[in-house]
Design a protein around this motif. Structure first.
Motif, PDB file in Angstrom:
ATOM      1  N   UNK A   2     -51.867  37.136  21.665  1.00  0.00           N
ATOM      2  CA  UNK A   2     -51.306  38.005  23.076  1.00  0.00           C
ATOM      3  C   UNK A   2     -52.012  38.962  23.463  1.00  0.00           C
ATOM      4  N   UNK A   3     -53.187  39.505  23.945  1.00  0.00           N
ATOM      5  CA  UNK A   3     -53.396  40.261  24.255  1.00  0.00           C
ATOM      6  C   UNK A   3     -53.631  41.416  25.823  1.00  0.00           C
ATOM      7  N   UNK A   4     -53.141  42.344  25.938  1.00  0.00           N
ATOM      8  CA  UNK A   4     -52.922  42.764  26.890  1.00  0.00           C
ATOM      9  C   UNK A   4     -53.699  44.174  26.925  1.00  0.00           C
ATOM     10  N   UNK A   5     -54.348  44.084  28.611  1.00  0.00           N
ATOM     11  CA  UNK A   5     -55.709  45.095  28.680  1.00  0.00           C
ATOM     12  C   UNK A   5     -55.086  46.136  29.992  1.00  0.00           C
ATOM     13  N   UNK A  38     -43.123  52.352  32.106  1.00  0.00           N
ATOM     14  CA  UNK A  38     -43.868  54.264  32.108  1.00  0.00           C
ATOM     15  C   UNK A  38     -43.152  55.292  31.020  1.00  0.00           C
ATOM     16  N   UNK A  39     -44.456  55.974  30.091  1.00  0.00           N
ATOM     17  CA  UNK A  39     -44.218  57.464  29.041  1.00  0.00           C
ATOM     18  C   UNK A  39     -44.761  58.460  30.042  1.00  0.00           C
ATOM     19  N   UNK A  40     -43.362  59.084  29.573  1.00  0.00           N
ATOM     20  CA  UNK A  40     -44.291  60.794  29.530  1.00  0.00           C
ATOM     21  C   UNK A  40     -43.751  61.404  27.565  1.00  0.00           C
ATOM     22  N   UNK A  95     -47.426  51.344  31.319  1.00  0.00           N
ATOM     23  CA  UNK A  95     -47.371  50.523  29.949  1.00  0.00           C
ATOM     24  C   UNK A  95     -47.927  48.895  30.749  1.00  0.00           C
ATOM     25  N   UNK A  96     -48.286  47.582  30.484  1.00  0.00           N
ATOM     26  CA  UNK A  96     -47.681  45.962  31.499  1.00  0.00           C
ATOM     27  C   UNK A  96     -47.678  46.308  29.511  1.00  0.00           C
ATOM     28  N   UNK A  97     -46.667  44.715  29.615  1.00  0.00           N
ATOM     29  CA  UNK A  97     -45.340  44.189  28.340  1.00  0.00           C
ATOM     30  C   UNK A  97     -45.251  42.892  29.134  1.00  0.00           C
ATOM     31  N   UNK A  98     -45.002  41.988  27.691  1.00  0.00           N
ATOM     32  CA  UNK A  98     -45.244  40.723  28.021  1.00  0.00           C
ATOM     33  C   UNK A  98     -43.850  40.238  26.963  1.00  0.00           C
ATOM     34  N   UNK A  99     -42.842  39.515  27.139  1.00  0.00           N
ATOM     35  CA  UNK A  99     -41.929  38.995  26.545  1.00  0.00           C
ATOM     36  C   UNK A  99     -42.364  37.419  25.520  1.00  0.00           C
ATOM     37  N   UNK A 117     -47.544  44.689  24.607  1.00  0.00           N
ATOM     38  CA  UNK A 117     -47.752  45.437  25.428  1.00  0.00           C
ATOM     39  C   UNK A 117     -49.002  45.876  24.817  1.00  0.00           C
ATOM     40  N   UNK A 118     -49.570  46.553  26.220  1.00  0.00           N
ATOM     41  CA  UNK A 118     -51.183  47.177  26.847  1.00  0.00           C
ATOM     42  C   UNK A 118     -51.274  49.095  25.920  1.00  0.00           C
ATOM     43  N   UNK A 119     -52.309  48.976  26.103  1.00  0.00           N
ATOM     44  CA  UNK A 119     -52.272  50.217  25.356  1.00  0.00           C
ATOM     45  C   UNK A 119     -52.196  51.486  26.435  1.00  0.00           C
ATOM     46  N   UNK A 120     -51.775  51.011  27.236  1.00  0.00           N
ATOM     47  CA  UNK A 120     -51.612  52.031  28.446  1.00  0.00           C
ATOM     48  C   UNK A 120     -52.665  52.904  29.208  1.00  0.00           C
ATOM     49  N   UNK A 121     -51.918  53.207  30.791  1.00  0.00           N
ATOM     50  CA  UNK A 121     -53.332  54.025  31.563  1.00  0.00           C
ATOM     51  C   UNK A 121     -52.756  55.139  31.905  1.00  0.00           C
ATOM     52  N   UNK A 122     -53.326  56.248  31.688  1.00  0.00           N
ATOM     53  CA  UNK A 122     -52.925  57.712  32.301  1.00  0.00           C
ATOM     54  C   UNK A 122     -53.232  57.352  33.746  1.00  0.00           C
ATOM     55  N   UNK A 123     -51.241  57.496  34.450  1.00  0.00           N
ATOM     56  CA  UNK A 123     -51.746  57.799  35.689  1.00  0.00           C
ATOM     57  C   UNK A 123     -51.417  59.102  36.285  1.00  0.00           C
ATOM     58  N   UNK A 124     -52.253  60.281  36.462  1.00  0.00           N
ATOM     59  CA  UNK A 124     -51.591  61.775  37.560  1.00  0.00           C
ATOM     60  C   UNK A 124     -51.923  62.070  38.471  1.00  0.00           C
TER      61      UNK A 124
END
Length: 127
Positions: A2-5, A38-40, A95-99, A117-124
């Motif tokens: 599985x790959x999430x982008x 999401x994560x800060x 981040x998007x995620x899958x079980x 999990x995907x690699x994450x994308x920054x939202x500012x």
């Protein structure tokens, strides 16, 4: 495998909108619930929302209800997070995620429920 982008993050003013995408490859996309977190810095990753494998149900954290919408496109194996009325406190890495397994929906609101999990994308969001 599985790959999430994820893609679609960026800088936006308060009150603006962004749409995040998460492309899923490597398995039967239509069988899996998908989640967004999401994560800060300095804080634990938190649940934002999820969409059931058949697209028939969605669930959101209280702090995004009425502003964020999750959808999915089976032809593109992609799940989206539409974010409207953005606030500075929405600033985070998303981040998007899958079980691990298919056909699950109930209870998929914690980090431990997701295996990929995907690699994450920054939202500012600027004020």
């Amino acid at each position: 495998q599985v790959q999430l982008v994820e893609s679609g993050g960026g800088l936006v003013q308060a009150g603006g909108s962004l749409r995040l995408s998460c492309a899923d490859s490597g398995r039967t996309f239509s069988s899996y619930t998908m989640g967004w977190f999401r994560q800060v810095p300095g804080k634990e990753r938190e649940f934002v929302g999820r969409i059931k494998w058949d697209g028939g149900n969605t669930d959101y954290a209280d702090f995004v209800k009425g502003r964020f919408t999750i959808s999915r496109d089976y032809a593109r194996n992609t799940v989206y997070l539409q974010m409207n009325s953005l606030k500075p406190e929405d600033t985070a890495v998303y981040y998007c995620a899958a079980p691990q397994g298919p056909w699950y929906y109930t209870g998929l609101v914690n980090l431990k429920d997701y295996a990929y999990w995907g690699q994450g994308t920054q939202v500012t969001v600027s004020s």
